[in-house]
Design an enzyme around this catalytic site. Structure first.
Site, PDB file in Angstrom:
ATOM      1  N   ARG A  67      51.778   4.196  22.572  1.00 54.86           N
ATOM      2  CA  ARG A  67      51.050   4.252  21.299  1.00 54.86           C
ATOM      3  C   ARG A  67      50.077   5.430  21.248  1.00 54.86           C
ATOM      4  O   ARG A  67      49.658   5.852  20.161  1.00 54.86           O
ATOM      5  CB  ARG A  67      50.363   2.919  20.998  1.00 54.86           C
ATOM      6  N   GLU A  84      45.538  -6.415  36.686  1.00 58.57           N
ATOM      7  CA  GLU A  84      45.063  -7.745  37.074  1.00 58.57           C
ATOM      8  C   GLU A  84      45.987  -8.345  38.146  1.00 58.57           C
ATOM      9  O   GLU A  84      45.538  -8.898  39.135  1.00 58.57           O
ATOM     10  CB  GLU A  84      45.015  -8.638  35.833  1.00 58.57           C
TER      11      GLU A  84
END
Ligand code: AMP
Length: 173
Positions: A58, A95
């Site tokens: 993006r 994460e």
């Protein structure tokens, strides 16, 4: 015009618990697209930017448009295995697990004045790795811009030595 009103929240995408900030609703709105581009351009004009680097995927949309407005070249940073010519890589911690991004080794010169752009700042891991790629190639990061900043995730902390700008900030999910 409030650009925030044109960004759509999509709960539980791509995984349970994430509120995805969907910019396709901004991109399809011609006034919204133009206003966002004009505001991003305002951060970066008159800085002598010679290359805009956009982060897959993006970051390519406004990154490419910004390069045209700034009279600069455009360089993609991509996910592993996508770039055809010799590249340098940087891995960063997510994460769960790690990720890798790459740039062509001849994409920037040492004297380039670089603007790094992505759609969204979350934890800052992706952009920190992108800065390392630019620096591995011997150039300086002059500025970093994002359309969206999730301020509550403190991604700015990882980028504190850089000149960081964002158009729309969210203080909570
Ligand atoms: P980070 O490395 O944690 O700053 O994550 C930034 C990257 O992940 C950007 O390329 C974003 O496009 C994407 N991203 C992370 N969180 C979101 C979210 N809530 N909505 C949309 N994109 C996200």
């Amino acid at each position: 015009m409030d650009i925030k009103n044109l960004i759509r929240d999509v709960p539980n995408f791509p995984i349970e618990g994430i509120v995805f900030k969907d910019i396709t609703t901004l991109l399809k709105d011609k006034e919204g697209f133009n206003e966002a581009l004009a505001q991003l351009h305002n951060f970066s004009k008159n800085k002598g930017i010679t290359k805009v680097i956009g982060i897959e995927s993006r970051g390519f949309i406004f990154g490419g448009a910004l390069a045209e407005k700034l009279g600069a070249g455009f360089v993609p940073i991509r996910k592993p295995g996508k770039l055809p010519a010799p590249s340098v890589s940087e891995s960063y911690i997510l994460e769960y697990g790690t990720d890798i991004i790459e740039i062509h080794e001849d994409a920037i010169e040492k004297d380039d004045i670089v603007l790094l752009h992505d759609d969204l700042l979350a934890t800052g891991g992706t952009m920190e790795a992108a800065c390392k790629l630019v620096e591995k190639l011997g150039a300086q990061v002059a500025q970093i811009s994002f359309l969206i900043e999730l301020s509550f995730l403190n991604g700015r902390e990882k980028l504190k030595k850089y000149d960081v700008h964002s158009l729309v900030k969210y203080d909570s999910e």
